[in-house]
Design a protein around this motif. Structure first.
Motif, short mmCIF file in Angstrom:
data_model
loop_
_atom_site.label_atom_id
_atom_site.label_comp_id
_atom_site.label_asym_id
_atom_site.label_seq_id
_atom_site.Cartn_x
_atom_site.Cartn_y
_atom_site.Cartn_z
N ILE A 76 23.63 49.84 41.66
CA ILE A 76 24.22 49.17 42.83
C ILE A 76 24.55 47.72 42.46
N ILE A 77 23.63 47.10 41.72
CA ILE A 77 23.85 45.70 41.33
C ILE A 77 25.03 45.59 40.37
N GLU A 78 25.05 46.45 39.37
CA GLU A 78 26.12 46.36 38.37
C GLU A 78 27.49 46.61 38.99
N ALA A 79 27.56 47.54 39.93
CA ALA A 79 28.85 47.81 40.59
C ALA A 79 29.31 46.59 41.38
N ALA A 80 28.36 45.87 41.97
CA ALA A 80 28.71 44.69 42.78
C ALA A 80 29.36 43.60 41.93
N TYR A 81 29.03 43.60 40.62
CA TYR A 81 29.55 42.56 39.73
C TYR A 81 30.64 43.10 38.79
N ASP A 82 31.12 44.30 39.11
CA ASP A 82 32.21 44.88 38.32
C ASP A 82 33.05 45.76 39.25
N ASP A 83 33.60 45.14 40.29
CA ASP A 83 34.31 45.90 41.32
C ASP A 83 35.55 46.57 40.75
N ALA A 84 35.90 47.69 41.39
CA ALA A 84 37.02 48.52 40.90
C ALA A 84 38.34 47.75 40.93
N ALA A 85 38.49 46.83 41.87
CA ALA A 85 39.77 46.09 41.97
C ALA A 85 39.89 44.99 40.92
N GLY A 86 38.82 44.75 40.18
CA GLY A 86 38.89 43.75 39.09
C GLY A 86 38.82 42.30 39.57
N VAL A 87 38.35 42.08 40.79
CA VAL A 87 38.32 40.70 41.30
C VAL A 87 37.22 39.89 40.60
N THR A 88 36.06 40.51 40.38
CA THR A 88 34.98 39.78 39.70
C THR A 88 35.38 39.48 38.25
N ALA A 89 36.10 40.41 37.63
CA ALA A 89 36.58 40.17 36.25
C ALA A 89 37.51 38.95 36.24
N ALA A 90 38.39 38.86 37.23
CA ALA A 90 39.32 37.71 37.30
C ALA A 90 38.55 36.42 37.56
N ALA A 143 41.28 28.02 42.73
CA ALA A 143 41.55 29.45 42.47
C ALA A 143 40.25 30.24 42.41
N GLY A 144 39.22 29.65 41.78
CA GLY A 144 37.93 30.33 41.68
C GLY A 144 37.28 30.51 43.04
N ALA A 145 37.43 29.50 43.89
CA ALA A 145 36.86 29.61 45.24
C ALA A 145 37.56 30.73 46.02
N ASP A 146 38.89 30.86 45.83
CA ASP A 146 39.62 31.97 46.50
C ASP A 146 39.16 33.31 45.95
N LEU A 147 38.98 33.38 44.63
CA LEU A 147 38.53 34.64 44.03
C LEU A 147 37.14 35.00 44.55
N PHE A 148 36.26 33.97 44.70
CA PHE A 148 34.93 34.26 45.22
C PHE A 148 35.03 34.83 46.65
N ASP A 149 35.91 34.26 47.46
CA ASP A 149 36.10 34.80 48.82
C ASP A 149 36.54 36.25 48.77
N GLU A 169 32.04 46.92 46.93
CA GLU A 169 30.84 46.98 46.07
C GLU A 169 29.94 45.76 46.25
N TYR A 170 30.51 44.63 46.69
CA TYR A 170 29.72 43.39 46.74
C TYR A 170 28.97 43.32 48.08
N GLY A 194 18.71 32.28 51.07
CA GLY A 194 19.20 33.65 50.90
C GLY A 194 18.96 34.10 49.48
N THR A 195 18.28 35.22 49.30
CA THR A 195 18.04 35.73 47.94
C THR A 195 18.35 37.22 47.88
N ASP A 196 19.02 37.60 46.82
CA ASP A 196 19.29 39.02 46.61
C ASP A 196 18.01 39.67 46.08
N LEU A 197 17.79 40.94 46.45
CA LEU A 197 16.52 41.59 46.08
C LEU A 197 16.71 42.60 44.94
N VAL A 198 15.63 42.82 44.20
CA VAL A 198 15.62 43.83 43.14
C VAL A 198 15.89 45.20 43.76
#
Ligand code: SAH
Ligand code: AVI
Length: 330
Positions: A209-223, A49-55, A62-63, A200-204
């Motif tokens: 922008i970063i916070e939105a990527a980890y708190d998407d409006a659809a709530g997928v990251t929360a799930a 389930a977690g792998a599906d949520l990551f996809d 936002e991500y 692959g590394t994400d940049l500063v």
């Protein structure tokens, strides 16, 4: 007569996870939830389930990391294939290997592709990817490893030609700084002078922008975040109420990392049946579930150097959101 190779001959998948203690969850729960500041390592997010949520996270507007890394790969894979001349690709945390296929195709187009070695803790993904890729690439051999890349790198087969070791998606950022350097040193051991690490590394960047990527409006990251509690419930007979935990994601300027936590909405006591353990949460008490470090090119160079690696190429997008680096042993 040409020797006949069947699809089965070209696929081997080995599982190094022990029965019942997949991902050593019990040890991490005992260790992480009995500390004054509670913490769980992020590798436990990834059951099916977690792998599906990551996809699904990767598809959220936002991500940005996935689509940016994919764009860099689309643009630069032919160059990476030519520069490295690699005949094999070893990939850590391969997941569904969607972006990896871009690079594998470039290696196939260059006429060098012979073997792919995906490593992931999620067995179903390693098996599916192995089967799909041998179908997609006639002549490709796949040696899949179901295991923990922090514990099972010794099972990576001996190199069979020039090698790229790929660690994509920014997963290195999920290590704390000390263990990150230690891990890079382990990775460096998979490389001979002619081999390359593709990281692959994400940049500063702007924290919003970063916070939105980890708190998407659809709530997928929360799930996805709460899913780790469901994993503990299912595998260790615990009684977490995931909905009683609030998803928290904030950028820590000083440490240059994004931190995900789960905040208890009320006082509660959670029973972990398999450990005979009761864990108390105070109201608003937080449990850290992930850090996701963001890099500057300088820090990346320093981390690589500390592992005996030298940056050969730094490939970024025009907005400098994400970087793919190629490095090799010094
Ligand atoms: N590389 C893919 C997936 C990234 S998600 C991409 O770039 O999109 C992180 C992946 O690493 C997941 O598939 C997860 O199952 C795997 N993973 C996390 N911790 C791991 C560990 N300790 N050992 C092996 N695989 C791990
Ligand atoms: C896998 N890893 C690089 C992801 C990240 O961005 O740190 C995991 C993730 N966590 C929340 N969203 C995505």
């Amino acid at each position: 007569m040409e020797p006949v190779t069947t699809l089965e001959d070209r696929v081997v998948v080995r599982n190094y996870l022990g029965a019942g203690d997949e991902r050593a969850l019990a040890d991490d729960v005992l260790d992480g939830l009995t500390r004054p500041f509670k913490e769980l390592p992020p590798k436990h997010f990834y059951d099916a389930a977690g792998a599906d949520l990551f996809d699904r996270i990767c598809e959220q507007p936002e991500y940005y990391p996935t689509r940016t890394e994919r764009a860099i790969l689309v643009e630069r894979s032919a160059e990476i294939a030519a520069l490295t001349g690699a005949s094999e690709l070893v990939e850590l945390g391969s997941g569904t290997a969607v972006k990896t296929r871009i690079l594998l195709q470039a290696m196939a187009d260059a006429g060098t592709l012979e073997r792919y070695v995906p490593i992931d803790v999620t067995e179903g993904m390693v098996r599916d990817v192995a089967e799909q890729l041998v179908e997609e690439h006639p002549g490709l051999a796949v040696h899949g490893i179901v295991g923990d890349f922090e514990r099972h790198l010794q099972h990576v087969p001996e190199p069979d030609g020039p090698r790229i070791v790929a660690f994509l998606g920014g997963t290195l950022g999920n290590f704390t700084p000390g263990s990150r350097r230690r891990f890079l040193r382990q990775l460096a051991k998979l490389l001979r002078p002619q081999d390359f690490l593709l990281l692959g590394t994400d940049l500063v960047k702007d924290p919003a922008i970063i916070e939105a990527a980890y708190d998407d409006a659809a709530g997928v990251t929360a799930a996805f975040n709460r899913n780790v509690l469901k994993v503990v419930n299912a595998e260790l007979d615990a009684d977490f109420d995931p909905e009683a935990f609030e998803h928290v994601a904030f950028y820590d300027h000083e440490r240059e990392w994004l931190e995900m936590r789960l905040r208890a909405s009320r006082k509660m006591s959670v029973h972990i049946g398999a450990l005979g353990l009761d864990i108390d949460f105070a109201p608003r008490e937080e449990l850290r579930t992930e850090i996701s470090a963001k890099f500057t090119p300088e820090r990346l160079r320093d981390d690589l150097a500390a592992a005996g690696l030298e940056l050969a190429e730094l490939l970024t997008d025009t907005d400098r959101m994400f970087a793919l680096s190629l490095s090799r042993p010094r």
